[in-house]
Design an enzyme around this catalytic site. Sequence first.
Site, short mmCIF file in Angstrom:
data_model
loop_
_atom_site.label_atom_id
_atom_site.label_comp_id
_atom_site.label_asym_id
_atom_site.label_seq_id
_atom_site.Cartn_x
_atom_site.Cartn_y
_atom_site.Cartn_z
N CYS A 91 0.77 -1.26 0.06
CA CYS A 91 0.08 0.00 0.13
C CYS A 91 0.77 1.16 -0.10
CB CYS A 91 -0.79 -0.06 1.23
SG CYS A 91 -1.88 1.49 1.25
N ASP A 110 -12.15 -7.39 -3.27
CA ASP A 110 -10.58 -7.92 -3.01
C ASP A 110 -10.26 -8.67 -3.93
OD1 ASP A 110 -8.32 -8.80 -1.66
OD2 ASP A 110 -9.48 -8.71 0.36
N ARG A 142 -7.01 -9.82 -4.24
CA ARG A 142 -5.67 -10.21 -3.98
C ARG A 142 -5.55 -11.81 -4.09
NH1 ARG A 142 -4.85 -6.63 1.67
NH2 ARG A 142 -7.32 -7.79 1.68
ZN LIG Z 1 -3.58 0.94 2.54
#
Ligand SMILES: [Zn+2]
Length: 195
Positions: A56, A129, A131
Amino acid sequence: MMKYDISNQAKLPTRFGDFLTISFREYLADSTIKEHLVVFTQNLSKTPLVRIHSECLTGDVFGSQKCDCGNELALAMEKIAQSEEGGMLIYLRQEGRGIGLFNKINAYALQDMGYDTVEANQKLGFEGDMRSYEIVGEIFKHFNITEINLLTNNPRKIHALEPYAKVVRHSIITPCNPHNKAYLEVKKQKLGHLL
Ligand SMILES: [Zn+2]
């Protein structure tokens, strides 16, 4: 079959303590490359303390308060550095829950207009999501790890890692602030996080 290379191992002294590091370069089906990082302690036991952290940039590097990533990363590094059983932080290069930095900033723009994190991603055509944790299985194999103490609040992550190792969960709680309160609430309500 996953295609990847493993770098040589190097020392990585940090402000949290002295670590070793190694990089996994993953070759994806769409011919892009992701270079992941594993940061681990010298005293790695058979059941290490593990944190799987997805990149991130805004939170990890710039200290963004829109999310709790930067604080979680620092807290995990601290806990791993101090853990008696040793541990590792696996830093996966899947920015913005897997949608990439550019799309994440577009999602932030939608959040500025009032959409929550999940709704904003959906409006851009992504699932909540995106991922993947497949490379983690290969990393565990490389280190001969079959059982982990996992630092997470995310049940989806526990579930995703179960094929690769026996998982014992340890919670990781960072303080909330006025900017990430709504974000943490969405994590709890929509993504089932244990906060
Ligand atoms: Zn973050």
